[in-house]
Scaffold this active site. Structure first.
Site, mmCIF file in Angstrom:
data_model
loop_
_atom_site.group_PDB
_atom_site.id
_atom_site.type_symbol
_atom_site.label_atom_id
_atom_site.label_comp_id
_atom_site.label_asym_id
_atom_site.label_seq_id
_atom_site.Cartn_x
_atom_site.Cartn_y
_atom_site.Cartn_z
ATOM 1 N N HIS A 176 2.044 -3.611 1.090
ATOM 2 C CA HIS A 176 2.229 -2.224 2.034
ATOM 3 C C HIS A 176 2.417 -2.208 3.029
ATOM 4 O O HIS A 176 1.809 -2.866 3.747
ATOM 5 C CB HIS A 176 1.542 -1.260 1.297
ATOM 6 C CG HIS A 176 1.289 0.181 1.171
ATOM 7 N ND1 HIS A 176 1.256 0.977 2.721
ATOM 8 C CD2 HIS A 176 2.214 0.778 0.558
ATOM 9 C CE1 HIS A 176 2.297 2.774 2.433
ATOM 10 N NE2 HIS A 176 1.651 2.356 1.536
ATOM 11 N N SER A 379 2.354 -5.009 -15.212
ATOM 12 C CA SER A 379 3.479 -3.860 -14.024
ATOM 13 C C SER A 379 4.350 -2.070 -14.842
ATOM 14 O O SER A 379 4.498 -2.936 -16.694
ATOM 15 C CB SER A 379 4.309 -3.966 -13.092
ATOM 16 O OG SER A 379 5.110 -3.321 -12.191
#
Length: 461
Positions: A176, A379
């Site tokens: 991130h 995911s």
């Protein structure tokens, strides 16, 4: 006359279309557009009421704007595919009466303060739930409800920096964006680690860089659900890489950024467990992503023995300051407590299974249509070739990176929504590419996921 998109007064530029299929609206001249823009500015101005009669009129005007904005939000939520937020939020209306109170969870959640309007008992209950999820006993953990994943990352890396002041921050290129920001804020040396095509941290590169800096401790950010590809770093391999590189337990600190998948992977049997039984120091999990709280929030958990490094007693608030924020949102803990009680482990597990199933459905139909796409096994993020039309991207609110875009299949995403998206994408893609071949994305997402003519033939053979 020149064609123009319909004015959307709720967008920042006033021109974001509220309905992709009603774009063919004509605006006659530039003067008319300027007049419309000026009117929109006046609609959103903060106006001081001059007298009681004007105040009543102003209240009606404000109610009208808020009602229109609610309609706008409803429409945009129906096409929200690219961002990791769960928009199934209607059950929170039961808590709307709490908005009449100014609730502030100032200071340490485990300590009272002299501010009586707080939700710390709810906050501690939420923390206990997450501590159980992450395998740490009540008397061994400390934590708090944050304003989101970035604040949790700020706190986790701060713990590592305080424990290992000379440590180097290691984080993958798929981490991130807050990680590099944190390194700048804390003035930490930072090594960016390469990633595999899946988005997972490349531990060979990690080892190379650890060996180059053997004289300094390591602060490792392990990502559980990377921002763009939804990849999960291999915690066990990271730990083994540290050991193989000669780092003992007191020479490294591991923070887990689990903002995206911290409420997904714990419910998957086939995944290596992420738990405080392993040598991690902290974890940050978002509450507004998979859980679907209607305001940005999250949870930070760390080991209780570490918190004394930053905790300070503040006399005039009659409590300890041990969080990144001083005053903290007192509403978000009770919202999290509420939804955890509604769903429980069983309900969240069902949400995870549904999202995984829908993500595989989307990936299957993209592949069937000859569109380059990828989906990591654990995911709910489906990556595919970037659409060629910016208005299409804006309508479906897709996130894009280079030649790729992605859809994050959250609990609010239905098969019907995915079918609408697939129909729209496949129909318009034929217009964008025409007789041209689609781009090669082998370098971005791996040869096995690329549907360009060269690699598609290799798959067939």
């Amino acid at each position: 006359m020149a064609p123009h998109f319909p004015v959307n007064k709720f967008s920042t530029n006033g021109q974001e279309p509220s309905d992709y299929d009603r774009q063919a609206v004509m605006i006659t001249n530039q003067i008319g557009m300027e007049e419309k823009s000026q009117q929109l500015d006046e609609d959103f101005a903060v106006v001081e009421p001059k007298d009681e009669e004007c105040a009543v009129e102003r209240l009606h005007h404000l109610t009208k704007i808020v009602t229109e904005f609610q309609d706008h939000l409803r429409e945009r939520a129906s096409n929200q595919l690219g961002h990791p937020g769960n928009h199934n939020c209607s059950h929170y209306l039961a808590l709307s009466t709490l908005l009449q109170y100014n609730i502030n969870n100032v200071g340490d959640p485990f300590k009272e303060s002299n501010y009586g309007l707080h939700t710390k008992k709810f906050e501690v209950s939420v923390l206990d739930w997450f501590a159980q999820l992450w395998g740490i006993d009540k008397d061994e953990y400390w934590g708090y409800v944050t304003n989101g994943g970035t604040e949790g990352n700020l706190h986790g890396i701060l713990m590592g920096r305080e424990l290992l002041p000379n440590g180097i921050l290691y984080t993958s290129q798929e981490s991130h964006y807050s990680m590099l920001k944190i390194a700048r804020m804390y003035r930490m040396d930072c090594e960016t680690i390469a990633s595999l095509a899946t988005g997972e941290m490349d531990c060979n590169d990690l080892q190379d860089k650890l060996l180059m800096n053997k004289d300094r401790p390591a602060i490792i950010n392990v990502t559980i659900g990377t921002t763009f590809k939804g990849a999960v770093d291999d915690l066990d391999l990271v730990v083994q890489t540290l050991i193989d590189s000669g780092f003992s337990d007191n020479q490294f600190y591991i923070h887990c950024d689990a903002a995206m998948s911290g409420l997904v992977v714990p419910f998957l049997k086939q995944v290596t467990k992420f738990t405080f039984k392993k040598p991690i120091g902290s974890v940050s999990i978002s509450g507004h992503k998979f859980l679907g709280c209607p305001m940005p929030c999250g949870v930070l958990l760390t080991r209780r023995k570490y918190i004394k490094l930053i905790s300070r007693n503040i006399e005039y608030i009659a409590t300890c300051d041990s969080t990144i924020a001083g005053s903290r949102n007192g509403h978000s803990p009770i919202f999290m407590w509420y939804v955890l009680n509604i769903k429980g482990w069983k309900g969240l597990k069902q949400d995870v299974e549904k999202c995984l199933k829908n993500a595989r459905y989307l990936r299957h139909h993209l592949k069937k249509a000859g569109i380059s796409s990828m989906l990591n096994e654990t995911s709910v993020t489906v990556v595919f070739e970037r659409p060629q039309d910016s208005e299409f991207i804006r309508h479906w609110q897709l996130q894009c990176l280079g030649s790729m875009a992605h859809v994050v299949v959250m609990p609010h995403v239905t098969i019907e929504m995915l079918d609408r998206f697939l129909y729209d994408l496949i129909r318009k893609r034929n217009i964008w590419h025409g007789t041209l071949h689609p781009p090669c994305l082998a370098e971005d997402m791996g040869i096995c996921n690329c549907a360009c003519p060269v690699h598609a033939r290799k798959h067939m053979n």
